[in-house]
Design an enzyme around this catalytic site. Structure first.
Site, PDB file in Angstrom:
ATOM      1  N   TYR A 186       1.222  12.462  -6.335  1.00 38.70           N
ATOM      2  CA  TYR A 186      -0.203  12.126  -6.322  1.00 38.70           C
ATOM      3  C   TYR A 186      -0.940  12.981  -7.342  1.00 38.70           C
ATOM      4  CZ  TYR A 186      -4.218   9.974  -4.004  1.00 38.70           C
ATOM      5  OH  TYR A 186      -5.326   9.209  -3.704  1.00 38.70           O
ATOM      6  N   ASN A 225      -5.555  -7.303   5.582  1.00 36.56           N
ATOM      7  CA  ASN A 225      -5.307  -6.699   6.889  1.00 36.56           C
ATOM      8  C   ASN A 225      -5.116  -5.188   6.816  1.00 36.56           C
ATOM      9  OD1 ASN A 225      -2.769  -7.260   5.545  1.00 36.56           O
ATOM     10  ND2 ASN A 225      -1.761  -6.595   7.411  1.00 36.56           N
ATOM     11  N   VAL A 245      -8.609  -0.552   4.641  1.00 34.91           N
ATOM     12  CA  VAL A 245      -9.755  -0.796   3.757  1.00 34.91           C
ATOM     13  C   VAL A 245     -10.166  -2.259   3.834  1.00 34.91           C
ATOM     14  CG1 VAL A 245     -10.542  -0.854   1.358  1.00 34.91           C
ATOM     15  CG2 VAL A 245      -9.234   1.109   2.197  1.00 34.91           C
ATOM     16  N   ARG A 273      -0.201 -11.282   3.578  1.00 38.88           N
ATOM     17  CA  ARG A 273       1.178 -11.726   3.412  1.00 38.88           C
ATOM     18  C   ARG A 273       1.588 -12.573   4.613  1.00 38.88           C
ATOM     19  NH1 ARG A 273       4.014  -6.184   0.973  1.00 38.88           N
ATOM     20  NH2 ARG A 273       2.372  -5.791  -0.552  1.00 38.88           N
ATOM     21  N   ASP A 274       2.455 -13.544   4.351  1.00 40.00           N
ATOM     22  CA  ASP A 274       2.937 -14.409   5.428  1.00 40.00           C
ATOM     23  C   ASP A 274       3.745 -13.583   6.416  1.00 40.00           C
ATOM     24  OD1 ASP A 274       3.284 -16.646   6.907  1.00 40.00           O
ATOM     25  OD2 ASP A 274       4.553 -17.703   5.456  1.00 40.00           O
ATOM     26  N   ARG A 275       3.734 -14.002   7.697  1.00 39.37           N
ATOM     27  CA  ARG A 275       4.424 -13.265   8.756  1.00 39.37           C
ATOM     28  C   ARG A 275       4.547 -14.164   9.966  1.00 39.37           C
ATOM     29  NH1 ARG A 275       0.856  -8.579   8.510  1.00 39.37           N
ATOM     30  NH2 ARG A 275       0.477  -9.492   6.466  1.00 39.37           N
ATOM     31  N   TRP A 305     -10.989   5.307  -7.490  1.00 40.43           N
ATOM     32  CA  TRP A 305     -10.268   6.347  -6.741  1.00 40.43           C
ATOM     33  C   TRP A 305     -11.305   7.172  -6.002  1.00 40.43           C
ATOM     34  CZ3 TRP A 305      -7.740  11.318  -9.079  1.00 40.43           C
ATOM     35  CH2 TRP A 305      -6.953  11.933  -8.093  1.00 40.43           C
TER      36      TRP A 305
END
Length: 368
Positions: free
Chosen positions: A84, A183, A186, A206-208, A300
């Site tokens: 980082y 989801n 943030v 994203r698909d799930r 940031w």
């Protein structure tokens, strides 16, 4: 008789001095703190160690803080790994976020009182510990009416969502914002802030297997549309005028997902990148610049905080976010409290890059 009185007074004086010395030695050391510490960069499971230390009583402008909760963020893990940009001096205690309680103050402290709730006023303060001594200027008071879970995660995700919606495009009620990572912590706060400020939000996930359950959850928070990565490529909601074309796109995934949401931007729109969960680059076709005049920018939160540490708009942001949490207009993302002694669970899950867990892990210092 005179000799007796002098002897008596001398004995009393010596006893008083002895009591004072004993009293001072009794308060010089106040508590024992348990911390997670790393002396070199590397994988958290390899370099983190639990340490114990005795704390001195705060002096001058110092305060003693008892930490209550401390979230585990991916950035914390990256910091321990040495990946980082913001690096503390080693050895270091991890943790950029948390909520604590003032348990003692130095003689010169005027901005904080015993019993006040506080959050870090800057980065790399080191919150993954039970107690610590800090300079009072390094802490920010938070209203007690804000729940401790919400207060513990105030510094990063709510502020990130707030600033991205405020600083890049002059949005008006009815304008549309599109984002991937809908989801994420943030993402959920973006949805809620859009609802508060009367913006429309289109949110890509994203698909799930439990897709409809997730769509229902985000819709209940205020999302206008929740689309999968496949659905956003084919959607007609902007062409058929169901929603205005977005003026602002927020990207935390990068890769193909960033390209997909950028394509829906209105002419002159802006995409703000604040993450790269896919670990793929942002790829933009030349036509987006030439024919749509798209602007790409980055954000940031750490850099923004350093540049605006003393600014009025920073304090106003905390006041407004605190009011939203107090009034229940904002809710904390799904989370799990993990006892401090079981920190490995929180760290392991924070490293999960699938983007589908939807749970923020928080170290519970009360159960250390």
């Amino acid at each position: 008789m005179v000799l007796f009185v002098r002897h008596f007074l001398s004995s009393v004086s010596q006893s008083t001095k002895l009591i004072q010395i004993r009293h001072m030695s009794g308060i010089a050391l106040t508590d024992t703190a348990k911390s997670l510490l790393y002396k070199e960069y590397g994988e958290p499971v390899d370099v983190l160690q639990v340490t114990n230390a005795t704390l001195n009583k705060p002096d001058g402008y110092q305060v003693a803080v008892k930490w209550l909760l401390a979230p585990v963020n991916p950035a914390d893990i990256n910091t321990i790994q040495g990946k980082y940009p913001s690096k503390p001096s080693l050895p270091a205690v991890p943790g950029n976020e948390g909520v604590g309680e003032i348990i003692d103050i130095g003689s010169k402290v005027t901005n904080l009182c015993i019993g006040d709730r506080v959050v870090p006023n800057g980065s790399n303060l080191g919150t993954w510990r039970t107690n610590a001594i800090y300079e009072s200027k390094d802490l920010l008071k938070i209203p007690k009416e804000v729940g401790i879970v919400e207060a513990s995660m105030m510094n990063v995700n709510p502020c990130t969502a707030y600033r991205m919606l405020k600083d890049f495009v002059c949005l008006k009620p009815g304008d549309t914002v599109i984002q991937n990572g809908g989801n994420s912590a943030v993402g959920q706060l973006v949805i809620q802030l859009c609802k508060i400020w009367n913006y429309r939000s289109v949110n890509v996930v994203r698909d799930r297997p439990n897709l409809q359950e997730l769509k229902d959850l985000l819709t209940s928070m205020g999302a206008d549309e929740v689309l999968t990565e496949k659905e956003v490529r084919m959607t007609q909601i902007f062409k058929n005028k169901k929603l205005p074309q977005p003026k602002l796109a927020l990207n935390c995934i990068s890769g193909q997902s960033a390209t997909d949401i950028m394509r829906h931007l209105a002419h002159g729109g802006t995409m703000v990148t604040y993450g790269g969960m896919s670990r793929e680059p942002v790829t933009i076709p030349p036509s987006a610049f030439i024919f749509k005049n798209i602007t790409l920018q980055g954000f940031w939160m750490t850099a923004w905080t350093k540049e605006n540490m003393e600014s009025k708009k920073r304090l106003d942001m905390y006041d407004e976010l605190s009011a939203f949490f107090k009034d229940k207009k904002l809710q904390a993302p799904p989370h799990k409290l993990v006892p401090f002694s079981q920190y490995q669970e929180a760290i392991t899950n924070a490293l999960n890059i699938s983007g589908k867990t939807g749970v923020k892990y928080i170290l519970d210092m009360i159960k250390s």
